[in-house]
Design an enzyme around this catalytic site. Structure first.
Site, PDB file in Angstrom:
ATOM      1  N   HIS A 433       0.836  -1.202   0.000  1.00  0.00           N
ATOM      2  CA  HIS A 433       0.000   0.000   0.000  1.00  0.00           C
ATOM      3  C   HIS A 433       0.872   1.254   0.000  1.00  0.00           C
ATOM      4  O   HIS A 433       0.903   2.013   0.962  1.00  0.00           O
ATOM      5  CB  HIS A 433      -0.948  -0.013   1.196  1.00  0.00           C
ATOM      6  CG  HIS A 433      -2.018  -1.047   1.097  1.00  0.00           C
ATOM      7  ND1 HIS A 433      -1.954  -2.260   1.762  1.00  0.00           N
ATOM      8  CD2 HIS A 433      -3.180  -1.066   0.400  1.00  0.00           C
ATOM      9  CE1 HIS A 433      -3.029  -2.971   1.480  1.00  0.00           C
ATOM     10  NE2 HIS A 433      -3.789  -2.276   0.655  1.00  0.00           N
ATOM     11  N   HIS A 437       1.158   1.430  -5.716  1.00  0.00           N
ATOM     12  CA  HIS A 437      -0.200   0.886  -5.787  1.00  0.00           C
ATOM     13  C   HIS A 437      -1.199   1.985  -6.141  1.00  0.00           C
ATOM     14  O   HIS A 437      -2.110   1.767  -6.950  1.00  0.00           O
ATOM     15  CB  HIS A 437      -0.562   0.242  -4.456  1.00  0.00           C
ATOM     16  CG  HIS A 437      -2.016  -0.075  -4.301  1.00  0.00           C
ATOM     17  ND1 HIS A 437      -2.667  -1.041  -5.059  1.00  0.00           N
ATOM     18  CD2 HIS A 437      -2.962   0.454  -3.470  1.00  0.00           C
ATOM     19  CE1 HIS A 437      -3.938  -1.099  -4.701  1.00  0.00           C
ATOM     20  NE2 HIS A 437      -4.148  -0.196  -3.748  1.00  0.00           N
ATOM     21  N   HIS A 473      -6.611   7.275  -2.338  1.00  0.00           N
ATOM     22  CA  HIS A 473      -7.418   6.267  -1.645  1.00  0.00           C
ATOM     23  C   HIS A 473      -6.636   5.466  -0.600  1.00  0.00           C
ATOM     24  O   HIS A 473      -7.246   4.813   0.251  1.00  0.00           O
ATOM     25  CB  HIS A 473      -8.063   5.322  -2.662  1.00  0.00           C
ATOM     26  CG  HIS A 473      -7.197   4.176  -3.088  1.00  0.00           C
ATOM     27  ND1 HIS A 473      -6.185   4.308  -4.012  1.00  0.00           N
ATOM     28  CD2 HIS A 473      -7.186   2.872  -2.713  1.00  0.00           C
ATOM     29  CE1 HIS A 473      -5.596   3.152  -4.190  1.00  0.00           C
ATOM     30  NE2 HIS A 473      -6.170   2.250  -3.417  1.00  0.00           N
ATOM     31  N   ASP A 474      -5.305   5.484  -0.623  1.00  0.00           N
ATOM     32  CA  ASP A 474      -4.515   4.754   0.381  1.00  0.00           C
ATOM     33  C   ASP A 474      -3.406   5.612   0.988  1.00  0.00           C
ATOM     34  O   ASP A 474      -2.438   5.063   1.541  1.00  0.00           O
ATOM     35  CB  ASP A 474      -3.894   3.492  -0.233  1.00  0.00           C
ATOM     36  CG  ASP A 474      -4.806   2.278  -0.145  1.00  0.00           C
ATOM     37  OD1 ASP A 474      -5.627   2.231   0.795  1.00  0.00           O
ATOM     38  OD2 ASP A 474      -4.719   1.394  -1.012  1.00  0.00           O
ATOM     39  N   ASP A 591      -9.136  -1.140  -7.762  1.00  0.00           N
ATOM     40  CA  ASP A 591      -8.398  -1.515  -6.556  1.00  0.00           C
ATOM     41  C   ASP A 591      -8.163  -3.020  -6.490  1.00  0.00           C
ATOM     42  O   ASP A 591      -7.211  -3.475  -5.855  1.00  0.00           O
ATOM     43  CB  ASP A 591      -9.183  -1.044  -5.332  1.00  0.00           C
ATOM     44  CG  ASP A 591      -8.314  -0.934  -4.087  1.00  0.00           C
ATOM     45  OD1 ASP A 591      -7.077  -0.879  -4.221  1.00  0.00           O
ATOM     46  OD2 ASP A 591      -8.877  -0.897  -2.979  1.00  0.00           O
ATOM     47  N   GLN A 642      -4.469 -17.158  -3.530  1.00  0.00           N
ATOM     48  CA  GLN A 642      -4.760 -16.420  -4.754  1.00  0.00           C
ATOM     49  C   GLN A 642      -5.880 -17.078  -5.548  1.00  0.00           C
ATOM     50  O   GLN A 642      -6.734 -16.390  -6.115  1.00  0.00           O
ATOM     51  CB  GLN A 642      -3.491 -16.300  -5.603  1.00  0.00           C
ATOM     52  CG  GLN A 642      -2.442 -15.381  -5.011  1.00  0.00           C
ATOM     53  CD  GLN A 642      -2.967 -14.002  -4.704  1.00  0.00           C
ATOM     54  OE1 GLN A 642      -3.503 -13.320  -5.579  1.00  0.00           O
ATOM     55  NE2 GLN A 642      -2.833 -13.580  -3.455  1.00  0.00           N
ATOM     56  N   PHE A 645      -8.994 -16.226  -3.681  1.00  0.00           N
ATOM     57  CA  PHE A 645      -9.250 -14.799  -3.855  1.00  0.00           C
ATOM     58  C   PHE A 645      -9.902 -14.526  -5.205  1.00  0.00           C
ATOM     59  O   PHE A 645     -10.858 -13.739  -5.305  1.00  0.00           O
ATOM     60  CB  PHE A 645      -7.923 -14.055  -3.721  1.00  0.00           C
ATOM     61  CG  PHE A 645      -7.992 -12.577  -3.951  1.00  0.00           C
ATOM     62  CD1 PHE A 645      -8.895 -11.790  -3.261  1.00  0.00           C
ATOM     63  CD2 PHE A 645      -7.126 -11.961  -4.844  1.00  0.00           C
ATOM     64  CE1 PHE A 645      -8.941 -10.414  -3.460  1.00  0.00           C
ATOM     65  CE2 PHE A 645      -7.163 -10.596  -5.046  1.00  0.00           C
ATOM     66  CZ  PHE A 645      -8.071  -9.826  -4.358  1.00  0.00           C
TER      67      PHE A 645
END
Length: 886
Positions: A433, A437, A473-474, A591, A642, A645
């Site tokens: 993050h 990113h 956003h981060d 994202d 993964q 996910f």
């Protein structure tokens, strides 16, 4: 806040209403997956710019989404794969046509609703100048997500019909409807059509009438028996609609019905996954705690050794009162993480670099930025060539590309000053993050905004808000999760009341930086524009809280499917709620876009996120806290995480987005499927984590119980259905072929064809069952050869005691078991590209460390008993760890 109470069966399963008093028991809500004629849907263009005039050049639509690598996709597996139902061959091989059977082949599905009766006129696919969903039946097809899995798919009997069998011919192409509100709309339209047929009342031409289709059937052409059957089915369908409408009053919105349904389906999937193996349980817990909006209990961290020493220190004497506490100089309302930086002094409009940042590799940077408008831009190369200023560079170039600096009268030096200040507030020491990113999400949002289906839909102010939201956003992300901040009683969690802690902080920092010297890029916006932009940015950044994922998905899917079943087929987006819903999901998709990028980029992002997870796990271990799912570097299964996910989070989201902008996102889905297949193939080759009891070591808190999910009575019955049998067990292979045939037997079982999510379940089950069977066979055979009784593992309290007992009863058995099983069990993936400097590579560093630890434990167990040669053990980097399995 207290954890939410477990909802009742009725509230969880909207399609399982009980009979009303005095009424005959209705059939279970119709047992089929809803299929509607494919309907042309387009998004109404609302005006592209806030200004009254647009140059003719700007009227041209944006180029369609292109891949940055621009490779030939004719040979890619994803484009050759036909659309498979989820699951596919695992659940039966029945054949038939869902559209040809009419009312005679009526089926019922406990989730979804009644089959459209034969009186309903299908809608013909018609050309539309805007967005068309599933316009062509002969297009490339692929697997569908778990959202399309029906309750009947859990029935493993041969009688279960595959969903493939219900796909109609090209002449009767259909869409699948899974959201409850869209199902009710479709059902009511079917009732209306049947009523018109049964009563011979002409259907007025209005928006509820089909846009096209076959000539309506006249009642005189139907037999009396057919009319009676149609009337019964229509009444049954109307009763089902009434039952659904009666339960709607308990929900704040119709999309929340879909959200509850999707969460229940995901819980059921994760429950199956968690029962397969330790790694499956960990993946399930990670997905549940991260992507489901639950209030977890706050864990009070146990005191560290230093804190215990402080508690045990002698208290001061009464004559020496303790010093007064130091007051907090920083009030709670003050925004933390702000730095005083000076970028404005050296910048003016005349000395702004070509790409917004100073670099000595301008030509190489220019070459990379040629892919600015393409999906899959190599942001890592951009960062290298831009001197680590990828976020500033990308934001500057996008604003130039879209001419936003002129449209909103943003001074160039102010723009660059703000972006440099913003980028400095991203932590360079955070593995994932960070500003890299943020730059990737920003560029992905830019490409999604340019999709042809959304051309001339959003205003310039909305585009500006979306890009600004992606950039901030981060910002000031500390590299830990919201739950970690809550569990540690951090200042941020206290300030934001445990609700979207980091997302609120990112917004506060992003807007606060506008107040720095020469940083207000919105200084020339009107008051109304600033208020509108701020509201949109807040909504979009708060939507990046991953615990809101299922709600966002349900909102978007309900919107898409509602338009599928309406005859107009036009998505107007004529109010703020609908427009911001699309923008929220767009930023959320950006994202979660890493798995949709080229594999070499995706793997680098995976390395980074796992490094960040492991760093958080180390901090939790130091504090004596329970380690969060997927954050324990000793037990995490990267490849399986993964695959899970993608199957349960990324694929359903991008599948729905692709429906919204069809066909503009088809290659993105193809890449996602290819990447999923790569990680799935890596599962069987990567080393398995060591036993959790050994890896944690002494002094660590005990392992939690297996992660469990709340199930309704209906779901508990489904759990009793036995899983399909693996064709060949490990023990049969050992008996028939000896040890030399074990690997072939394993390959045969893993090669068994299955659907994406079911494949991950089966591999995890095989991992646990095969390991247990092999261990039992080894010990039994060796015990018989030495004349001693076999040792039962469950007679001992720990694995260590079991190993010692086996070594005393049969040293040769342990000699075979210890070094061979870890080496044979799994092989790592070949490393075609090295891992990132300073970060663990998925199959090289992390997995080699695991194998090395396992070898050391095996060696220490063998050394005192029979002096096994340690050189025979697999070494890190060899055939049993990070090396090439061939």
């Amino acid at each position: 806040m207290e954890p939410p109470t477990v909802p009742s069966e009725r509230s969880l399963s909207l399609s399982l209403p009980g009979p009303r008093e005095g009424q005959a028991t209705l059939k279970p809500p119709p047992q089929h997956l809803w299929r509607q004629p494919r309907t042309p849907i387009r998004i109404q263009q609302r005006g592209y710019s806030d200004s009254a005039e647009r140059a003719e050049r700007e009227r041209q639509p944006h180029r369609p989404i292109e891949r940055a690598d621009a490779m030939d996709t004719s040979d890619r597996p994803g484009l050759r794969t036909t659309r498979m139902s989820w699951p596919s061959s695992f659940h039966g091989t029945g054949t038939g046509s869902g559209g040809a059977g009419g009312g005679s082949s009526r089926r019922f599905e406990a989730e979804n609703g009644p089959t459209p009766s034969p009186g309903r006129s299908p809608l013909d696919s018609q050309a539309s100048p805007g967005l068309v969903l599933h316009a062509g039946a002969a297009t490339s097809q692929r697997r569908e997500s778990f959202l399309y899995r029906s309750d009947s798919d859990y029935d493993m009997s041969p009688k279960t019909m595959s969903r493939n069998s219900s796909v109609t011919s090209e002449a009767h192409a259909e869409d699948l409807i899974v959201t409850p509100f869209a199902q009710v709309l479709a059902s009511l339209r079917s009732v209306r059509s049947n009523f018109s047929l049964l009563t011979n009342v002409p259907v007025p031409s209005n928006k509820r009438s089909p846009l096209g289709g076959p000539t309506p059937v006249c009642k005189a052409t139907l037999s009396e028996e057919t009319c009676q059957q149609l009337a019964r089915e229509t009444l049954e369908e109307l009763d089902w609609c009434l039952e659904q409408l009666e339960t709607m009053q308990t929900y704040r919105s119709v999309s929340e019905m879909a959200s509850h349904k999707f969460k229940r389906m995901l819980n059921r999937e994760l429950t199956h996954l968690s029962e397969m193996s330790r790694s499956g349980n960990q993946v399930s817990e990670y997905i549940s705690t991260t992507f489901l909006d639950k209030q977890n209990e706050v864990e009070i961290p146990s005191p560290t050794m230093k804190e215990r020493e402080k508690q045990q220190a002698p208290r001061p004497r009464p004559s020496q009162p303790p010093p007064p506490p130091v007051p907090h100089l920083q009030p709670m309302s003050q925004i933390t993480g702000l730095k005083k930086l000076m970028h404005s002094n050296s910048l003016n409009n005349s000395n702004i670099p070509r790409f917004g940042v100073k670099t000595d590799q301008e030509e190489l940077l220019a070459q990379e930025l040629e892919n600015l408008n393409k999906w899959g831009l190599n942001i890592f190369c951009v960062s290298d060539y831009a001197g680590g200023r990828s976020l500033t560079c990308i934001m500057y170039m996008i604003f130039q590309e879209r001419d936003l600096l002129k449209k909103f009268r943003i001074p160039v030096d102010t723009m660059v000053t703000y972006m440099l200040t913003l980028e400095d507030h991203y932590h360079a020491d955070v593995a994932y993050h960070n500003s890299l990113h943020a730059a990737d999400v920003l560029q992905s949002t830019h490409v999604l905004l340019a999709t042809p289906a959304l051309d001339a839909v959003f205003t310039d102010l909305e585009i500006l808000a979306a890009l600004f939201a992606a950039a901030i956003h981060d910002v000031d992300h500390p590299g830990v999760s919201n739950q970690f901040l809550i569990n540690t009683n951090s200042e941020l969690a206290l300030m934001y009341n445990d609700e979207s802690v980091l997302e609120n902080h990112h917004l506060a920092v992003g807007f606060k930086l506008l107040q720095e010297d020469n940083c207000d890029i919105f200084q020339n916006l009107s008051k109304r524009q600033r208020q509108s932009l701020r509201k949109m940015v807040i909504d979009m950044v708060l939507a990046t809280d991953m615990s809101k994922h299922m709600t966002l998905l349900a909102d978007l899917k309900t919107m898409v499917e509602t338009k599928k079943v309406t005859s107009s087929g036009v998505l107007l987006l004529d109010n703020y709620s609908d427009r911001i819903q699309v923008l929220r999901n767009m930023v959320h998709c950006a994202d979660l876009s890493n798995p949709t990028k080229p594999l070499e980029l995706y793997r680098q992002w995976t390395d980074r996120i796992m490094a960040e997870f492991f760093q958080q796990g180390d901090r939790e271990r130091e504090r004596g806290m329970e380690i969060s799912p997927m954050c324990d570097k000793h037990t995490a299964s990267v490849e399986k995480s993964q695959v899970g996910f993608i199957d349960y989070i990324v694929h359903p989201l991008w599948e729905t987005w692709a429906d919204l902008v069809h066909p503009d996102a088809q290659e993105i889905l193809d890449t996602l499927e290819d990447n999923r297949d790569w990680y799935y193939s890596a599962i069987r080759q990567s080393p398995s984590p060591p036993p959790e009891e050994e890896s944690r070591g002494p002094g660590h808190p005990p392992l939690p119980d297996k992660f469990q999910f709340e199930l309704t009575l209906e779901e508990e019955e489904e759990e009793e259905i036995s899983m399909a049998q693996i064709p060949c067990t490990a023990q049969e292979a050992l008996t028939a072929q000896g040890l030399s045939g074990v690997e072939e037997a394993l390959d045969a079982t893993i090669a068994w064809e299955a659907s994406p999510a079911q494949e991950s379940l089966e591999v995890m089950a095989q991992e646990a069952s095969l390991e247990a069977e092999l261990e039992a066979v080894y010990l039994t055979q060796q015990a018989q050869s030495t004349g001693s009784a076999p040792v039962a593992p469950d007679e001992f309290s720990s694995r260590e005691e079991f190993v010692v007992a086996v070594s005393h009863s049969s040293p040769s058995a342990l000699a075979l078991q210890s070094p061979l099983l870890p080496a044979w069990r799994t092989l790592s993936v070949s490393e075609h590209a090295p891992g990132l400097p300073g970060l663990p590579s998925t199959a090289a560093e992390v997995e080699a460390q695991r194998e090395h630890q396992a070898a050391k434990r095996a060696c220490s167990a063998c050394a005192g008993t029979f002096g096994e040669d340690t050189s025979a053990l697999p070494a890190p980097g060899g055939g049993g760890s990070g090396g090439d399995p061939t």
